[in-house]
Design a protein around this motif. Structure first.
Motif, PDB file in Angstrom:
ATOM      1  N   THR A  68     -14.428  11.655  -0.855  1.00 18.64           N
ATOM      2  CA  THR A  68     -15.471  12.008   0.109  1.00 18.64           C
ATOM      3  C   THR A  68     -15.677  10.901   1.147  1.00 18.64           C
ATOM      4  OG1 THR A  68     -17.312  11.094  -1.208  1.00 18.64           O
ATOM      5  CG2 THR A  68     -16.660  13.371  -1.657  1.00 18.64           C
ATOM      6  N   ASP A  69     -15.093   9.741   0.899  1.00 22.87           N
ATOM      7  CA  ASP A  69     -15.150   8.634   1.850  1.00 22.87           C
ATOM      8  C   ASP A  69     -14.117   8.905   2.947  1.00 22.87           C
ATOM      9  OD1 ASP A  69     -14.487   6.104   3.146  1.00 22.87           O
ATOM     10  OD2 ASP A  69     -15.675   5.146   1.574  1.00 22.87           O
ATOM     11  N   THR A  70     -14.576   8.952   4.184  1.00 27.59           N
ATOM     12  CA  THR A  70     -13.698   9.309   5.301  1.00 27.59           C
ATOM     13  C   THR A  70     -12.500   8.381   5.416  1.00 27.59           C
ATOM     14  OG1 THR A  70     -15.655  10.102   6.483  1.00 27.59           O
ATOM     15  CG2 THR A  70     -13.652   9.835   7.770  1.00 27.59           C
TER      16      THR A  70
ATOM     17  N   ALA B 138     -10.018   9.436   2.698  1.00 32.86           N
ATOM     18  CA  ALA B 138      -9.527  10.782   2.991  1.00 32.86           C
ATOM     19  C   ALA B 138      -8.526  10.764   4.144  1.00 32.86           C
ATOM     20  CB  ALA B 138     -10.691  11.712   3.311  1.00 32.86           C
ATOM     21  N   THR B 139      -8.785   9.920   5.136  1.00 32.47           N
ATOM     22  CA  THR B 139      -7.872   9.816   6.272  1.00 32.47           C
ATOM     23  C   THR B 139      -6.534   9.231   5.846  1.00 32.47           C
ATOM     24  OG1 THR B 139      -9.744   9.510   7.784  1.00 32.47           O
ATOM     25  CG2 THR B 139      -7.568   8.878   8.600  1.00 32.47           C
TER      26      THR B 139
ATOM     27  N   ASN C 289     -18.056   2.222   6.082  1.00 28.03           N
ATOM     28  CA  ASN C 289     -18.651   3.383   6.742  1.00 28.03           C
ATOM     29  C   ASN C 289     -19.802   3.954   5.923  1.00 28.03           C
ATOM     30  OD1 ASN C 289     -17.462   5.880   5.145  1.00 28.03           O
ATOM     31  ND2 ASN C 289     -15.735   4.515   5.482  1.00 28.03           N
TER      32      ASN C 289
ATOM     33  N   ASP D 185     -15.441   0.516  10.274  1.00 33.07           N
ATOM     34  CA  ASP D 185     -14.634   1.717  10.467  1.00 33.07           C
ATOM     35  C   ASP D 185     -15.132   2.363  11.762  1.00 33.07           C
ATOM     36  OD1 ASP D 185     -13.163   1.329   8.144  1.00 33.07           O
ATOM     37  OD2 ASP D 185     -14.555   2.478   6.917  1.00 33.07           O
TER      38      ASP D 185
ATOM     39  N   TYR E 198     -15.269   6.128  13.703  1.00 35.80           N
ATOM     40  CA  TYR E 198     -15.000   7.563  13.701  1.00 35.80           C
ATOM     41  C   TYR E 198     -15.711   8.221  14.876  1.00 35.80           C
ATOM     42  CZ  TYR E 198     -13.301   6.436   9.077  1.00 35.80           C
ATOM     43  OH  TYR E 198     -12.616   5.860   8.044  1.00 35.80           O
TER      44      TYR E 198
ATOM     45  N   TRP F  87     -17.967  10.395  15.251  1.00 36.88           N
ATOM     46  CA  TRP F  87     -19.425  10.528  15.239  1.00 36.88           C
ATOM     47  C   TRP F  87     -20.128   9.253  15.712  1.00 36.88           C
ATOM     48  CZ3 TRP F  87     -22.537   7.290  12.421  1.00 36.88           C
ATOM     49  CH2 TRP F  87     -21.959   6.627  11.335  1.00 36.88           C
TER      50      TRP F  87
END
Length: 365
Positions: free
Chosen positions: A74-76, A79-80, A249, A276, A278, A280
């Motif tokens: 669930t940590d971006t 996941a990336t 993040n 980090d 992103y 957003w």
């Protein structure tokens, strides 16, 4: 009566290619041009053909499987990395199986055992703590592997891919100090993680050298809600610092949530440097100044090193790959030296290196 499963021979006939070409498309053993690949995949879809991986493994002795384990899907950030690894592996004819340790060493051990039972041809791991799992120690002599992010490069049991975390912390601290901030807090997730400890030490050393006092270290953990509550409780008992550096993040989101609950405006009442970078972070009324990790490069470097190991580069010494972070300047840091609120500015100075629509990027090499 159930319909007979389509065969590789039928796929070859419909695609107008040889059986060997179909085999190479699905196994990745030999390169096939894009036009033939598309013809084979189209024929397979029309026939409903699926590769029998168990039979293929028995014939070739290879699984064409790469295992990946990360602390939290669930940590971006993680996941990336997984997404980029899947793309790179697919291009080379490999499939990827992924597991999350949920930042728990017991779960990590269980997940690793399950992954290794698939007999993968290689493993990319982001350990959940500074303690190397015994499963990885046992497998290191027979299984190609690369360790990413939460590892100390010195004395590692396998090739590593990290960023220069100490430098990343220094970059964040220096940016605040150059703008006149003296009272700075650092929001950390877990100092047991080598990169977090290194970022903290890098930032704290520069702050102490220039201000004469150690910054406040706020242990916010890896859960956004719990971290928010921890910071809110701390804010009830302590004066608000001039600036906060959030070293992940997740801690960034905890800091933003706590400041929002107290309706503390950024940057007029508190400056923030995030970690980090992103989309957003720029899609806010006040864009966040952030330390950007080269996530794509991290994944690419890890994959290329693993592939070299899989293809027989077993004699080369264990090597660390250390990449550099960069600073993305937006509006979340107030310039106390200039006596102005950067939030009210409609124009920012030209960056030293390059600029983009997202903000000013100052690359540190």
């Amino acid at each position: 009566m159930s319909r007979k499963k389509p065969s590789i021979k039928e796929v070859a006939a419909l695609a107008g290619v040889s059986i060997a070409t179909v085999s190479n498309v699905f196994s990745g053993r030999k390169p096939v041009n894009d036009e033939l690949k598309e013809s084979v995949h189209k024929a397979a879809r029309e026939l409903g053909y699926q590769l029998d991986r168990a039979a293929s493994q028995l014939r070739s002795g290879r699984t064409r499987i790469i295992a990946v384990i990360v602390p939290d899907l669930t940590d971006t950030f993680f996941a990336t990395i997984v997404s980029r690894l899947e793309t790179a592996a697919s291009a080379e004819g490999y499939d990827v199986i992924v597991a999350s340790s949920h930042n728990n060493r017991a779960v990590e051990s269980s997940r690793l055992k399950a992954l290794l039972a698939w007999r993968p041809e290689g493993l990319i791991a982001v350990p959940c703590s500074s303690t190397m799992p015994p499963e990885l120690k046992e497998a290191r002599s027979t299984l190609p592997m690369v360790l990413v992010d939460r590892v100390a490069a010195e004395g590692a049991i396998a090739d590593t891919v990290t960023i220069d975390n100490r430098e990343a912390g220094e970059i964040a601290a220096r940016h605040l100090l150059e703008r006149g901030h003296q009272n700075i807090a650092i929001g950390v997730s877990d100092l047991d993680h080598p990169p977090i400890l290194e970022r903290t030490e890098g930032a704290a050393a520069i702050i102490e050298a220039q201000t004469g006092k150690r910054p406040t270290i706020l242990n916010l953990g890896s859960d956004i809600t719990a971290g928010t509550r921890t910071l809110l409780d701390w804010m009830e008992r302590n004066p608000l610092p001039e600036a906060i550096i959030a070293l992940t993040n997740v801690t960034t989101l905890s800091v933003l949530s706590a400041l929002a609950e107290h309706r503390i405006d950024i940057p007029s009442r508190a400056s923030v440097v995030a970690f980090d970078d992103y989309a957003w972070m720029s899609a806010r009324n006040t864009g966040l100044t952030a330390i950007r990790q080269p996530v794509d490069k991290i994944a690419e470097t890890a994959w290329r090193r693993l592939l070299q190991r899989i293809e027989g580069d077993s004699k080369a010494p264990v090597t660390p790959a250390v990449l550099n972070a960069s600073l993305i300047v937006r509006a979340s840091v107030r310039d106390l030296e200039a006596g102005e609120d950067m939030h009210s500015q409609t124009h920012t100075p030209a960056p030293r290196d390059s600029a983009s629509a997202e903000g000013q990027e100052k690359k540190i090499h």
